[in-house]
Design a protein around this motif. Structure first.
Motif, PDB file in Angstrom:
ATOM      1  N   UNK A  45       0.802  -1.224   0.000  1.00 14.89           N
ATOM      2  CA  UNK A  45       0.000   0.000   0.000  1.00 14.89           C
ATOM      3  C   UNK A  45       0.834   1.273   0.000  1.00 14.89           C
ATOM      4  N   UNK A  46       2.149   1.154   0.241  1.00 15.18           N
ATOM      5  CA  UNK A  46       3.009   2.342   0.295  1.00 15.18           C
ATOM      6  C   UNK A  46       4.441   1.952  -0.046  1.00 15.18           C
ATOM      7  N   UNK A  47       5.071   2.717  -0.933  1.00 17.57           N
ATOM      8  CA  UNK A  47       6.443   2.441  -1.359  1.00 17.57           C
ATOM      9  C   UNK A  47       7.176   3.768  -1.570  1.00 17.57           C
ATOM     10  N   UNK A  48       8.496   3.683  -1.706  1.00 23.43           N
ATOM     11  CA  UNK A  48       9.320   4.845  -2.049  1.00 23.43           C
ATOM     12  C   UNK A  48      10.343   4.441  -3.099  1.00 23.43           C
ATOM     13  N   UNK A  49      10.598   5.328  -4.061  1.00 15.41           N
ATOM     14  CA  UNK A  49      11.574   5.072  -5.109  1.00 15.41           C
ATOM     15  C   UNK A  49      12.903   5.741  -4.769  1.00 15.41           C
ATOM     16  N   UNK A  50      14.004   5.039  -5.076  1.00 13.26           N
ATOM     17  CA  UNK A  50      15.357   5.570  -4.883  1.00 13.26           C
ATOM     18  C   UNK A  50      16.150   5.300  -6.160  1.00 13.26           C
ATOM     19  N   UNK A  54      22.107   8.968  -9.067  1.00 15.30           N
ATOM     20  CA  UNK A  54      21.607  10.303  -9.392  1.00 15.30           C
ATOM     21  C   UNK A  54      20.738  10.881  -8.280  1.00 15.30           C
ATOM     22  N   UNK A  55      20.543  10.115  -7.225  1.00 20.70           N
ATOM     23  CA  UNK A  55      19.587  10.471  -6.172  1.00 20.70           C
ATOM     24  C   UNK A  55      20.309  10.651  -4.840  1.00 20.70           C
ATOM     25  N   UNK A  56      20.400  11.882  -4.307  1.00 21.51           N
ATOM     26  CA  UNK A  56      21.096  12.100  -3.036  1.00 21.51           C
ATOM     27  C   UNK A  56      20.496  11.328  -1.868  1.00 21.51           C
ATOM     28  N   UNK A  57      19.251  10.892  -1.989  1.00 25.26           N
ATOM     29  CA  UNK A  57      18.625  10.134  -0.912  1.00 25.26           C
ATOM     30  C   UNK A  57      18.926   8.653  -0.947  1.00 25.26           C
ATOM     31  N   UNK A  58      19.575   8.185  -2.001  1.00 23.05           N
ATOM     32  CA  UNK A  58      19.819   6.753  -2.186  1.00 23.05           C
ATOM     33  C   UNK A  58      21.111   6.301  -1.524  1.00 23.05           C
ATOM     34  N   UNK A  59      21.127   5.067  -1.056  1.00 24.58           N
ATOM     35  CA  UNK A  59      22.345   4.472  -0.509  1.00 24.58           C
ATOM     36  C   UNK A  59      23.434   4.345  -1.575  1.00 24.58           C
ATOM     37  N   UNK A  98      23.743  -3.141 -13.122  1.00 20.84           N
ATOM     38  CA  UNK A  98      24.825  -2.174 -13.126  1.00 20.84           C
ATOM     39  C   UNK A  98      24.383  -0.754 -12.841  1.00 20.84           C
ATOM     40  N   UNK A  99      23.078  -0.471 -12.971  1.00 19.18           N
ATOM     41  CA  UNK A  99      22.541   0.850 -12.651  1.00 19.18           C
ATOM     42  C   UNK A  99      21.671   0.718 -11.411  1.00 19.18           C
ATOM     43  N   UNK A 100      22.169   1.201 -10.301  1.00 22.89           N
ATOM     44  CA  UNK A 100      21.501   0.971  -9.018  1.00 22.89           C
ATOM     45  C   UNK A 100      20.221   1.780  -8.891  1.00 22.89           C
ATOM     46  N   UNK A 101      19.127   1.099  -8.583  1.00 25.07           N
ATOM     47  CA  UNK A 101      17.880   1.760  -8.201  1.00 25.07           C
ATOM     48  C   UNK A 101      17.013   0.721  -7.508  1.00 25.07           C
ATOM     49  N   UNK A 102      16.095   1.193  -6.679  1.00 30.43           N
ATOM     50  CA  UNK A 102      15.266   0.246  -5.955  1.00 30.43           C
ATOM     51  C   UNK A 102      14.057   0.915  -5.338  1.00 30.43           C
ATOM     52  N   UNK A 103      13.112   0.084  -4.938  1.00 23.23           N
ATOM     53  CA  UNK A 103      11.873   0.541  -4.318  1.00 23.23           C
ATOM     54  C   UNK A 103      11.826   0.034  -2.884  1.00 23.23           C
ATOM     55  N   UNK A 104      11.756   0.964  -1.947  1.00 18.79           N
ATOM     56  CA  UNK A 104      11.598   0.613  -0.537  1.00 18.79           C
ATOM     57  C   UNK A 104      10.133   0.260  -0.285  1.00 18.79           C
ATOM     58  N   UNK A 105       9.888  -0.889   0.314  1.00 14.68           N
ATOM     59  CA  UNK A 105       8.527  -1.302   0.648  1.00 14.68           C
ATOM     60  C   UNK A 105       8.193  -0.734   2.021  1.00 14.68           C
ATOM     61  N   UNK A 106       7.327   0.279   2.062  1.00  6.07           N
ATOM     62  CA  UNK A 106       7.076   1.019   3.288  1.00  6.07           C
ATOM     63  C   UNK A 106       5.943   0.443   4.120  1.00  6.07           C
ATOM     64  N   UNK A 107       4.885  -0.075   3.483  1.00  5.76           N
ATOM     65  CA  UNK A 107       3.735  -0.516   4.273  1.00  5.76           C
ATOM     66  C   UNK A 107       2.838  -1.426   3.452  1.00  5.76           C
ATOM     67  N   UNK A 108       2.005  -2.182   4.162  1.00  7.27           N
ATOM     68  CA  UNK A 108       1.073  -3.059   3.473  1.00  7.27           C
ATOM     69  C   UNK A 108       0.050  -3.667   4.418  1.00  7.27           C
ATOM     70  N   UNK A 109      -0.913  -4.326   3.813  1.00 11.85           N
ATOM     71  CA  UNK A 109      -1.987  -5.008   4.539  1.00 11.85           C
ATOM     72  C   UNK A 109      -1.715  -6.508   4.539  1.00 11.85           C
ATOM     73  N   UNK A 181       9.862   9.925   3.219  1.00 11.00           N
ATOM     74  CA  UNK A 181       9.942  10.091   4.675  1.00 11.00           C
ATOM     75  C   UNK A 181      11.400  10.198   5.118  1.00 11.00           C
ATOM     76  N   UNK A 182      11.706  11.251   5.883  1.00  6.67           N
ATOM     77  CA  UNK A 182      13.018  11.378   6.502  1.00  6.67           C
ATOM     78  C   UNK A 182      14.170  11.650   5.576  1.00  6.67           C
ATOM     79  N   UNK A 183      13.911  12.008   4.316  1.00  4.72           N
ATOM     80  CA  UNK A 183      14.982  12.273   3.365  1.00  4.72           C
ATOM     81  C   UNK A 183      15.283  13.773   3.351  1.00  4.72           C
ATOM     82  N   UNK A 184      16.542  14.131   3.532  1.00  3.92           N
ATOM     83  CA  UNK A 184      16.943  15.526   3.525  1.00  3.92           C
ATOM     84  C   UNK A 184      17.840  15.839   2.352  1.00  3.92           C
TER      85      UNK A 184
END
Length: 218
Positions: A45-50, A54-59, A98-109, A181-184
């Protein structure tokens, strides 16, 4: 393999796309976790993209490390990390190898295996709180670093530790987006958090709060 559309596993091609396409498309899908005690199924029900380097919020913003190596691997794998010395978080790797990206699974039912999830989340006040937030989701589903790099696209193997099924994709009219959430820093304003409107399992939004530095008096 089942012929029921909702039970069909997502293919690797689903994940081999830009992360900003995959993330909202994961809403409503079914995440399956096979534990030694039985299966637990969750509707996302809730996710975040990183978006990687190219993304300062990504690991992966500063490149590949031992911790984030799974993000650079093939799409359709799990990236699990440990945070605050206490919790795990589950991500699904997207895009070309080779190109890092991912979706954080934040919430669900939780759909199946509620007693198993509740046993791991005894402080949850109701079923809506079992996987309300990424740490709670990982705890409820018995996710830890041993699953880092796990292939979630395995042809529907019923014994595989992690799978993602077609489920019931969220109607586009119900998909919302906003800051993560919590990304600066440079990634604070990216509207890359996606959720299904009016879902009671959605976690609470919190902006980034800089850590205070203590000043020595000695």
């Amino acid at each position: 393999m089942t012929d029921v559309p909702e039970r069909m596993p997502l293919s690797r091609d689903f994940f081999d796309r830009p992360v900003l396409d995959v993330a909202p498309d994961l809403l409503g899908r079914t995440l399956v976790r096979h534990t030694p005690d039985g299966p637990i199924e969750l509707r996302l029900t809730e996710v975040e993209a990183y978006d990687g380097e190219t993304d300062p919020g990504s690991h992966a913003y500063r490149g590949r490390t031992a911790r984030n190596a799974a993000m650079f691997g093939p799409p359709g794998h799990a990236y699990v990390y440990f945070i605050y010395g206490m919790w795990f978080s589950l991500n699904l790797v997207c895009g070309p190898e080779g190109k890092a990206s991912g979706v954080l699974l934040r919430a669900g039912e939780i759909l199946t295996g509620t007693p198993l999830a509740a046993a791991r989340r005894p402080k949850a006040r109701n079923s809506h709180e079992l996987a309300k937030g990424p740490a709670r989701l990982a705890t409820a589903l018995d996710i830890d670093r041993t699953l880092d790099g796990t292939d979630v696209c395995h042809g529907g193997d019923p014994t595989a530790p992690l799978s993602v099924l077609y489920g019931t994709p969220a109607a586009p009219a119900r998909v919302r987006s906003g800051p993560r959430v919590g990304v600066g820093g440079g990634g604070a304003d990216h509207p890359w958090r996606y959720w299904i409107a009016d879902e009671p399992t959605i976690s609470q939004y919190r902006p980034h709060t800089p850590r205070r530095r203590t000043t020595s008096t000695t």
